[in-house]
Design an enzyme around this catalytic site. Structure first.
Site, mmCIF file in Angstrom:
data_model
loop_
_atom_site.group_PDB
_atom_site.id
_atom_site.type_symbol
_atom_site.label_atom_id
_atom_site.label_comp_id
_atom_site.label_asym_id
_atom_site.label_seq_id
_atom_site.Cartn_x
_atom_site.Cartn_y
_atom_site.Cartn_z
ATOM 1 N N CYS A 109 0.891 -1.161 0.000
ATOM 2 C CA CYS A 109 0.000 0.000 0.000
ATOM 3 C C CYS A 109 0.922 1.201 0.000
ATOM 4 C CB CYS A 109 -0.917 0.035 1.222
ATOM 5 S SG CYS A 109 -1.886 1.563 1.264
ATOM 6 N N CYS A 112 -0.485 4.117 2.546
ATOM 7 C CA CYS A 112 -0.470 3.930 4.003
ATOM 8 C C CYS A 112 -0.208 2.466 4.327
ATOM 9 C CB CYS A 112 -1.751 4.443 4.637
ATOM 10 S SG CYS A 112 -3.274 4.026 3.759
ATOM 11 N N SER A 113 -1.222 1.715 4.706
ATOM 12 C CA SER A 113 -0.969 0.325 5.106
ATOM 13 C C SER A 113 -2.188 -0.553 4.872
ATOM 14 C CB SER A 113 -0.558 0.287 6.574
ATOM 15 O OG SER A 113 -1.592 0.868 7.347
ATOM 16 N N CYS A 114 -2.962 -0.285 3.815
ATOM 17 C CA CYS A 114 -4.160 -1.077 3.539
ATOM 18 C C CYS A 114 -3.761 -2.538 3.340
ATOM 19 C CB CYS A 114 -4.888 -0.537 2.311
ATOM 20 S SG CYS A 114 -5.428 1.160 2.553
HETATM 21 FE FE FE Z 1 -3.341 2.025 2.978
#
Ligand code: FE
Length: 201
Positions: A109, A112-114
């Site tokens: 991602c 961010c951190s999906c």
């Molecule tokens: Fe994300």
């Protein structure tokens, strides 16, 4: 304005550590009656102890063993997951990408951190790092070699950028050495990283 001044002041008092900031935020939300601390604890417990990569691993193991299930998992992922009770939070739309001798898939991602929480649990720290998020796209082969995977030059690497709407799960190729094993034994072959594309089973 006095109100703005108050906010600035509060902000400057926030501790730098993420855990403390979260705690401060939680305390505030509880105090204002916006969240129930028991509900927060239940959600944390759920992701710490119940939802994790073992769920994804069981799906992959079953797909390796059952071609009909594999077809459904790839083509009707959301339907299958909902049917099995693995939907919900952070996994609104999950897409399964299958590794082949011609193509290795890697998930990132960049924003961010999906991550597909319902099937893999909470993302590892490296997944959220700036270095991984930028380099997975710019030099995936190099990044994979640092994870100990050498992708042959004739196997292309496809990088999938997750979003809040779409999360990806890699379906790794079944290792020849595991052919013939039953589903229960196969689960142990499927590592978390292999389902992100940053590892091999
Ligand atoms: Fe994300």
């Amino acid at each position: 304005m006095p109100h703005d001044h108050h906010d600035d002041h509060a902000h400057s008092l926030l501790p730098p550590e993420p855990a403390l900031r979260v705690k401060a935020l939680e305390t505030l939300l509880v105090r204002k009656g916006l969240v129930d601390p028991a509900a927060v604890d239940a959600i944390i417990d759920q992701y710490e102890h119940h939802i994790g990569p073992h769920i994804g691993a069981s799906l992959i193991a079953r797909a390796w063993n059952d071609p009909e299930f594999k077809k459904q998992l790839v083509n009707n992922t959301d339907g299958i997951l909902a049917e099995m009770g693995f939907g919900g939070r952070q996994g609104e739309h999950i897409v399964v990408v299958e590794n082949t001798p011609a193509c290795h898939n890697l998930v990132v991602c960049t924003l961010c951190s999906c991550y597909p929480w319902p099937v893999l649990g909470v993302p590892p720290a490296w997944y959220k790092s700036d270095a991984y998020r930028s380099r997975a796209v710019s030099e995936p082969r190099e990044v994979l070699s640092e994870f100990g995977i050498i992708i042959p030059q004739d196997q292309k690497i496809r990088v999938w950028d997750s979003t809040a709407e779409i999360r990806y799960l890699v379906l790794p190729m079944q290792p020849k050495a595991s052919f013939g094993l039953d589903q229960a034994d196969l689960v142990g072959w499927v590592s978390r990283n292999s389902m992100i594309g940053a590892g091999l089973p």
